[in-house]
Scaffold this active site. Structure first.
Site, short mmCIF file in Angstrom:
data_model
loop_
_atom_site.label_atom_id
_atom_site.label_comp_id
_atom_site.label_asym_id
_atom_site.label_seq_id
_atom_site.Cartn_x
_atom_site.Cartn_y
_atom_site.Cartn_z
N CYS A 15 47.98 46.37 -48.51
CA CYS A 15 46.64 46.61 -49.05
C CYS A 15 45.64 45.76 -48.29
O CYS A 15 45.72 44.53 -48.26
CB CYS A 15 46.59 46.30 -50.55
SG CYS A 15 44.90 46.35 -51.18
N HIS A 74 45.45 42.83 -57.57
CA HIS A 74 45.43 44.22 -57.12
C HIS A 74 45.46 45.20 -58.29
O HIS A 74 46.37 45.20 -59.11
CB HIS A 74 46.62 44.55 -56.20
CG HIS A 74 46.55 45.96 -55.71
ND1 HIS A 74 45.94 46.30 -54.53
CD2 HIS A 74 46.96 47.12 -56.28
CE1 HIS A 74 45.98 47.61 -54.38
NE2 HIS A 74 46.60 48.14 -55.44
N HIS A 127 36.93 47.94 -55.90
CA HIS A 127 35.79 47.22 -55.31
C HIS A 127 34.51 47.82 -55.84
O HIS A 127 34.39 49.04 -55.97
CB HIS A 127 35.83 47.24 -53.79
CG HIS A 127 36.01 48.60 -53.18
ND1 HIS A 127 37.23 49.24 -53.14
CD2 HIS A 127 35.13 49.45 -52.62
CE1 HIS A 127 37.09 50.42 -52.57
NE2 HIS A 127 35.83 50.57 -52.24
P1 5GP Z 1 35.36 53.13 -50.55
O1 5GP Z 1 35.02 54.36 -49.75
O2 5GP Z 1 36.84 52.95 -50.72
O3 5GP Z 1 34.59 53.02 -51.83
O4 5GP Z 1 34.80 51.91 -49.70
C1 5GP Z 1 35.56 51.18 -48.80
C2 5GP Z 1 34.57 50.30 -48.06
O5 5GP Z 1 35.32 49.30 -47.39
C3 5GP Z 1 33.76 51.06 -46.99
O6 5GP Z 1 32.36 50.90 -47.28
C4 5GP Z 1 34.17 50.37 -45.68
O7 5GP Z 1 33.09 50.23 -44.78
C5 5GP Z 1 34.69 49.02 -46.15
N1 5GP Z 1 35.71 48.46 -45.30
C6 5GP Z 1 36.80 49.10 -44.78
N2 5GP Z 1 37.56 48.25 -44.06
C7 5GP Z 1 36.94 47.04 -44.14
C8 5GP Z 1 37.26 45.75 -43.59
O8 5GP Z 1 38.26 45.55 -42.90
N3 5GP Z 1 36.39 44.73 -43.86
C9 5GP Z 1 35.27 44.93 -44.62
N4 5GP Z 1 34.47 43.86 -44.82
N5 5GP Z 1 34.94 46.12 -45.16
C10 5GP Z 1 35.77 47.17 -44.91
ZN ZN Z 2 45.08 45.14 -53.08
#
Ligand code: 5GP
Ligand code: ZN
Length: 114
Positions: free
Chosen positions: A5, A47, A101
Protein backbone atom coordinates in the site's frame (compact mmCIF):
# COMPACT_ATOMS: atom_id res chain seq x y z
CA UNK A 1 0.83 -2.10 7.23
CA UNK A 2 -1.15 -3.43 4.29
CA UNK A 3 1.01 -5.16 1.69
CA UNK A 4 2.15 -2.90 -1.11
CA UNK A 5 0.00 0.00 0.00
CA UNK A 6 1.53 3.26 -1.20
CA UNK A 7 0.08 5.38 1.59
CA UNK A 8 1.07 2.88 4.31
CA UNK A 9 4.63 3.25 2.98
CA UNK A 10 4.33 7.04 3.05
CA UNK A 11 2.92 6.87 6.61
CA UNK A 12 5.88 4.69 7.63
CA UNK A 13 8.36 7.11 6.04
CA UNK A 14 9.52 4.49 3.52
CA UNK A 15 8.44 6.74 0.67
CA UNK A 16 9.16 10.45 1.10
CA UNK A 17 6.40 13.06 1.19
CA UNK A 18 6.08 16.75 1.90
CA UNK A 19 4.48 16.72 5.32
CA UNK A 20 2.05 19.40 6.40
CA UNK A 21 0.83 17.84 9.66
CA UNK A 22 1.64 14.72 11.66
CA UNK A 23 0.65 13.21 14.97
CA UNK A 24 0.61 9.69 16.38
CA UNK A 25 -2.37 8.58 14.32
CA UNK A 26 -2.59 10.93 11.33
CA UNK A 27 -0.36 12.20 8.53
CA UNK A 28 -1.08 15.03 6.08
CA UNK A 29 1.13 15.59 3.04
CA UNK A 30 1.09 17.46 -0.28
CA UNK A 31 -0.47 15.66 -3.24
CA UNK A 32 2.19 14.79 -5.83
CA UNK A 33 -0.08 16.02 -8.64
CA UNK A 34 -1.92 19.02 -7.17
CA UNK A 35 -5.11 20.25 -8.83
CA UNK A 36 -5.25 23.42 -6.74
CA UNK A 37 -2.63 25.68 -5.10
CA UNK A 38 -3.38 23.86 -1.84
CA UNK A 39 -3.89 20.12 -2.32
CA UNK A 40 -3.14 18.10 0.79
CA UNK A 41 -3.98 14.46 1.52
CA UNK A 42 -4.96 13.62 5.10
CA UNK A 43 -4.67 9.94 6.04
CA UNK A 44 -4.94 7.77 9.12
CA UNK A 45 -1.70 5.82 9.66
CA UNK A 46 -3.89 2.78 10.20
CA UNK A 47 -4.81 1.09 6.93
CA UNK A 48 -8.46 1.16 5.91
CA UNK A 49 -9.42 0.98 2.23
CA UNK A 50 -11.87 3.88 2.16
CA UNK A 51 -14.34 5.72 4.37
CA UNK A 52 -16.75 2.90 3.55
CA UNK A 53 -14.70 0.80 6.01
CA UNK A 54 -15.48 3.09 8.95
CA UNK A 55 -17.32 1.36 11.80
CA UNK A 56 -18.31 2.60 15.28
CA UNK A 57 -14.94 1.42 16.67
CA UNK A 58 -13.27 3.98 14.40
CA UNK A 59 -15.16 6.95 15.84
CA UNK A 60 -12.11 8.32 17.62
CA UNK A 61 -9.95 7.97 14.51
CA UNK A 62 -12.59 9.69 12.40
CA UNK A 63 -12.63 12.60 14.81
CA UNK A 64 -8.81 12.80 14.73
CA UNK A 65 -8.91 12.82 10.93
CA UNK A 66 -11.14 15.90 10.93
CA UNK A 67 -9.11 17.58 13.67
CA UNK A 68 -6.13 17.16 11.32
CA UNK A 69 -8.11 18.75 8.46
CA UNK A 70 -8.71 21.71 10.75
CA UNK A 71 -4.98 21.96 11.47
CA UNK A 72 -4.08 21.61 7.77
CA UNK A 73 -6.50 24.41 6.82
CA UNK A 74 -4.70 26.72 9.24
CA UNK A 75 -1.20 25.57 8.32
CA UNK A 76 -1.82 26.14 4.60
CA UNK A 77 -3.72 29.42 4.99
CA UNK A 78 -7.05 28.31 3.49
CA UNK A 79 -9.04 28.45 6.73
CA UNK A 80 -9.75 32.13 5.94
CA UNK A 81 -10.48 31.81 2.22
CA UNK A 82 -12.31 28.49 2.25
CA UNK A 83 -11.54 24.98 1.17
CA UNK A 84 -13.12 21.72 0.05
CA UNK A 85 -12.75 18.26 1.56
CA UNK A 86 -13.22 15.35 -0.86
CA UNK A 87 -12.86 11.62 -0.44
CA UNK A 88 -13.29 9.10 -3.23
CA UNK A 89 -14.82 5.68 -2.58
CA UNK A 90 -14.44 2.94 -5.16
CA UNK A 91 -14.56 2.71 -8.91
CA UNK A 92 -17.22 5.21 -9.91
CA UNK A 93 -15.62 7.90 -7.76
CA UNK A 94 -12.25 7.20 -9.42
CA UNK A 95 -10.45 6.11 -6.26
CA UNK A 96 -6.86 5.30 -7.22
CA UNK A 97 -5.20 4.65 -3.88
CA UNK A 98 -7.10 2.25 -1.62
CA UNK A 99 -5.99 3.71 1.69
CA UNK A 100 -8.44 6.28 3.11
CA UNK A 101 -7.46 9.83 2.26
CA UNK A 102 -9.23 13.14 2.48
CA UNK A 103 -8.26 15.64 -0.21
CA UNK A 104 -8.08 19.19 1.20
CA UNK A 105 -8.32 21.62 -1.72
CA UNK A 106 -8.11 25.38 -1.74
CA UNK A 107 -6.16 28.47 -2.70
CA UNK A 108 -8.40 29.25 -5.68
CA UNK A 109 -12.12 29.40 -6.43
CA UNK A 110 -13.29 25.82 -6.85
CA UNK A 111 -15.90 24.82 -9.44
CA UNK A 112 -18.98 22.69 -8.96
CA UNK A 113 -18.46 19.53 -6.93
CA UNK A 114 -18.86 16.98 -9.71
P1 5GP B 1 -7.69 9.21 -5.31
O1 5GP B 1 -7.93 9.30 -6.79
O2 5GP B 1 -7.38 7.80 -4.87
O3 5GP B 1 -8.75 9.86 -4.49
O4 5GP B 1 -6.41 10.11 -5.04
C1 5GP B 1 -5.12 9.63 -4.99
C2 5GP B 1 -4.23 10.85 -4.96
O5 5GP B 1 -2.94 10.43 -4.56
C3 5GP B 1 -4.08 11.54 -6.33
O6 5GP B 1 -4.51 12.91 -6.21
C4 5GP B 1 -2.58 11.42 -6.63
O7 5GP B 1 -2.06 12.57 -7.26
C5 5GP B 1 -1.98 11.20 -5.25
N1 5GP B 1 -0.76 10.42 -5.27
C6 5GP B 1 -0.54 9.26 -5.94
N2 5GP B 1 0.70 8.79 -5.68
C7 5GP B 1 1.27 9.68 -4.82
C8 5GP B 1 2.55 9.72 -4.18
O8 5GP B 1 3.41 8.86 -4.35
N3 5GP B 1 2.80 10.79 -3.36
C9 5GP B 1 1.86 11.76 -3.15
N4 5GP B 1 2.21 12.78 -2.33
N5 5GP B 1 0.64 11.75 -3.72
C10 5GP B 1 0.35 10.71 -4.56
ZN1 ZN C 1 -2.44 1.53 3.54
Amino acid sequence: MANDCLFCKIAAGEIPSTKVYEDEHILAFRDINPVAPVHVLVIPKQHLDSIDDFRPEHDELLSKLFAAVHAVARETGVAETGYRVVTNVGRDAGQQVFHIHLHVLGGRTLGPVA
